[in-house]
Motif scaffolding. Sequence first.
Motif, PDB file in Angstrom:
ATOM      1  N   ALA A 156       0.813  -1.226   0.000  1.00 52.39           N
ATOM      2  CA  ALA A 156       0.000   0.000   0.000  1.00 52.39           C
ATOM      3  C   ALA A 156       0.846   1.277   0.000  1.00 52.39           C
ATOM      4  O   ALA A 156       0.313   2.380  -0.079  1.00 52.39           O
ATOM      5  CB  ALA A 156      -0.912   0.013   1.227  1.00 52.39           C
ATOM      6  N   LYS A 157       2.167   1.110   0.061  1.00 53.22           N
ATOM      7  CA  LYS A 157       3.049   2.281   0.196  1.00 53.22           C
ATOM      8  C   LYS A 157       2.934   3.235  -1.000  1.00 53.22           C
ATOM      9  O   LYS A 157       2.910   2.805  -2.146  1.00 53.22           O
ATOM     10  CB  LYS A 157       4.495   1.797   0.305  1.00 53.22           C
ATOM     11  CG  LYS A 157       5.502   2.899   0.337  1.00 53.22           C
ATOM     12  CD  LYS A 157       6.806   2.494  -0.310  1.00 53.22           C
ATOM     13  CE  LYS A 157       6.826   2.760  -1.794  1.00 53.22           C
ATOM     14  NZ  LYS A 157       8.107   2.680  -2.444  1.00 53.22           N
ATOM     15  N   ILE A 158       2.852   4.505  -0.718  1.00 57.13           N
ATOM     16  CA  ILE A 158       3.000   5.511  -1.781  1.00 57.13           C
ATOM     17  C   ILE A 158       4.382   6.142  -1.665  1.00 57.13           C
ATOM     18  O   ILE A 158       5.130   6.202  -2.618  1.00 57.13           O
ATOM     19  CB  ILE A 158       1.895   6.580  -1.697  1.00 57.13           C
ATOM     20  CG1 ILE A 158       0.534   5.961  -1.988  1.00 57.13           C
ATOM     21  CG2 ILE A 158       2.184   7.716  -2.683  1.00 57.13           C
ATOM     22  CD1 ILE A 158      -0.639   6.900  -1.866  1.00 57.13           C
ATOM     23  N   SER A 159       4.708   6.622  -0.482  1.00 54.75           N
ATOM     24  CA  SER A 159       6.077   7.104  -0.281  1.00 54.75           C
ATOM     25  C   SER A 159       6.445   7.063   1.193  1.00 54.75           C
ATOM     26  O   SER A 159       5.570   7.053   2.063  1.00 54.75           O
ATOM     27  CB  SER A 159       6.279   8.506  -0.856  1.00 54.75           C
ATOM     28  OG  SER A 159       5.633   9.444  -0.060  1.00 54.75           O
ATOM     29  N   ILE A 160       7.737   7.015   1.438  1.00 52.52           N
ATOM     30  CA  ILE A 160       8.242   6.951   2.813  1.00 52.52           C
ATOM     31  C   ILE A 160       9.326   7.999   2.965  1.00 52.52           C
ATOM     32  O   ILE A 160      10.145   8.187   2.062  1.00 52.52           O
ATOM     33  CB  ILE A 160       8.934   5.596   3.106  1.00 52.52           C
ATOM     34  CG1 ILE A 160       8.059   4.429   2.691  1.00 52.52           C
ATOM     35  CG2 ILE A 160       9.330   5.502   4.576  1.00 52.52           C
ATOM     36  CD1 ILE A 160       8.827   3.118   2.700  1.00 52.52           C
ATOM     37  N   ARG A 161       9.311   8.663   4.097  1.00 56.94           N
ATOM     38  CA  ARG A 161      10.481   9.460   4.480  1.00 56.94           C
ATOM     39  C   ARG A 161      10.816   9.117   5.924  1.00 56.94           C
ATOM     40  O   ARG A 161       9.913   8.898   6.728  1.00 56.94           O
ATOM     41  CB  ARG A 161      10.192  10.968   4.373  1.00 56.94           C
ATOM     42  CG  ARG A 161      10.065  11.440   2.933  1.00 56.94           C
ATOM     43  CD  ARG A 161      10.135  12.951   2.829  1.00 56.94           C
ATOM     44  NE  ARG A 161       9.066  13.625   3.524  1.00 56.94           N
ATOM     45  CZ  ARG A 161       9.217  14.747   4.233  1.00 56.94           C
ATOM     46  NH1 ARG A 161      10.398  15.300   4.379  1.00 56.94           N
ATOM     47  NH2 ARG A 161       8.174  15.301   4.816  1.00 56.94           N
ATOM     48  N   LEU A 162      12.083   9.054   6.222  1.00 61.19           N
ATOM     49  CA  LEU A 162      12.509   8.848   7.603  1.00 61.19           C
ATOM     50  C   LEU A 162      13.327  10.061   8.023  1.00 61.19           C
ATOM     51  O   LEU A 162      14.248  10.469   7.314  1.00 61.19           O
ATOM     52  CB  LEU A 162      13.375   7.589   7.712  1.00 61.19           C
ATOM     53  CG  LEU A 162      12.732   6.269   7.277  1.00 61.19           C
ATOM     54  CD1 LEU A 162      13.696   5.116   7.552  1.00 61.19           C
ATOM     55  CD2 LEU A 162      11.422   6.015   7.994  1.00 61.19           C
ATOM     56  N   LEU A 163      12.953  10.654   9.140  1.00 61.19           N
ATOM     57  CA  LEU A 163      13.664  11.840   9.628  1.00 61.19           C
ATOM     58  C   LEU A 163      14.329  11.502  10.940  1.00 61.19           C
ATOM     59  O   LEU A 163      13.721  10.862  11.785  1.00 61.19           O
ATOM     60  CB  LEU A 163      12.678  12.984   9.873  1.00 61.19           C
ATOM     61  CG  LEU A 163      11.705  13.363   8.759  1.00 61.19           C
ATOM     62  CD1 LEU A 163      10.826  14.499   9.225  1.00 61.19           C
ATOM     63  CD2 LEU A 163      12.434  13.726   7.492  1.00 61.19           C
TER      64      LEU A 163
END
Length: 469
Positions: A461-468
């Motif tokens: 289901a992922k559209i986008s990921i960011r890790l901060l």
Amino acid sequence: MSAQDINCLQNSFQKAINMSGSPGIVSTSPTQSFMNTLPRRLSTSKQSKALKPFSTGDIKILLLENVNTAAIQIFKEQGYQVDFYKSSLPEEDLIEKIKDVHAIGIRSKTKLTANVLQHARNLVVIGCFCIGTNQVDLDYAANMGVAVFNSPFSNSRSVAELVIAEIISLARQLGDRSIELHTGTWNKVSARCWEIRGKTLGIIGYGHIGSQLSVLAEAMGMHVIYYDIVTIMALGTAKQVSTLDELLNKSDFVSLHVPETSETKNMLSFPQFAAMKDGAYVINASRGTVVDIPALVQAMQAGKIAGAALDVYPNEPGKNGANTYNDDLNSWTSQLVSLPNVILTPHIGGSTEEAQSAIGIEVAHSLSKYINEGNSVGSVNFPEVSLRSLDFDQENTVRVLYIHRNVPGVLKTVNNILSSHNIEKQFSDSNGDIAYLIADISQVNQSDIKNIYDELNQTSAKISIRLLY
Ligand SMILES: NC(=O)C1=CN([C@@H]2O[C@H](COP(=O)(O)OP(=O)(O)OC[C@H]3O[C@@H](n4cnc5c(N)ncnc54)[C@H](O)[C@@H]3O)[C@@H](O)[C@H]2O)C=CC1
Ligand SMILES: O=C(O)CCC(=O)C(=O)O
């Protein structure tokens, strides 16, 4: 931890995950010296940790259409790379430029269509430095995981004041008298020149601008009626009417303040001009598609409409300059400009120093908060999600920003991935087909972070990921 340690950590981490610098992949912390330049955000009484998705200077922002310098300054203070243009860009140049940037700031002229956005492989966020967002394909942007922000009311007062000026100018034929005198003609007349006191102003769309206008018009002795698709509390002694026709039948001045939608296209056309009072005036500072201009031209030529003020047009030039407003742009231009008592302005409703600097600050802050913290509050196409900032001294914590399709079972899958770590806090919301989850995970080392990223990246289901962090 020293600035050198942090740089080492960034470098080794980048190597470990073989990152290309794309914002969709993963983030690194800022250098300490950069963090020292940021205002400290406070969560309760503790100092907040400034999250930053990239090394200083990695974020690229493209600013078009002379976005206010206040915004440029904010972005530069964040350490972003700013590419600034006074005008909009032709589509092919825009496609070329948008390929590499993480954020883009536009006003009303730049069309961010699906055709343009499909090339924006690194784009994280769009800032509309204005109210209207009709120039952006909002659904397409959301579906590619790109949040869109605007400034919902910073220029409302400027538009309302312009309209007040236009009401008086039309009633007194000021435009024509001024043009005549500029060309040497003294023409002192009072025929068909009116006071506005006691006249009825019909406002179509009683939102931020329409309601401001209502207050100003009443203060000058006008009666105000308004038509809106929703029931809205009247300000002062204004009255909501239940149909557009009723408004048109009763108004001496009609002013449009609706967004551009399929319902508002040609909202004033032949039947609506026919329904208006003889000698009424029309003002449009909303969007150019809302008034059928050829129908207006005919109604004016027939003497039905006594004057019109237009600030917006179906097609508008991309930049300032001579000979840009002509029949090539809109086929009826020469007919319109030859009519008496027509005030034409180049989409300047929101163009005041006050409005532009307020918009610059507001949208630049929204974009920075989204880039740096994942905070989507105020976005026009995204679920609105925020988490309180991490504490300044919180080490080994990662913030996960996971944008996904709104389908059953996603949270179970994601929480399975996160559950072997310590989830400090988590928030998730959905908006139509798109959902957005933020979670702060503590006690993680670099390889945990890489694993979290890899596992989330494989979810269907992922559209986008960011890790901060
Ligand atoms: N000329 C300029 O420089 C500027 C133009 N604008 C334009 O003005 C528009 C209005 O701005 P705001 O007042 O801030 O928006 P708003 O969203 O606060 O108000 C719009 C109102 O129109 C109503 N509405 C929507 N569809 C309608 C329909 N079919 N019939 C009747 N009412 C309808 C809504 O219910 C709402 O109350 C913006 O969407 C923008 O396009 C905004 C700022 C500057
Ligand atoms: O000032 C601008 O560029 C656009 C103003 C406008 O139309 C809006 O805010 O929607």
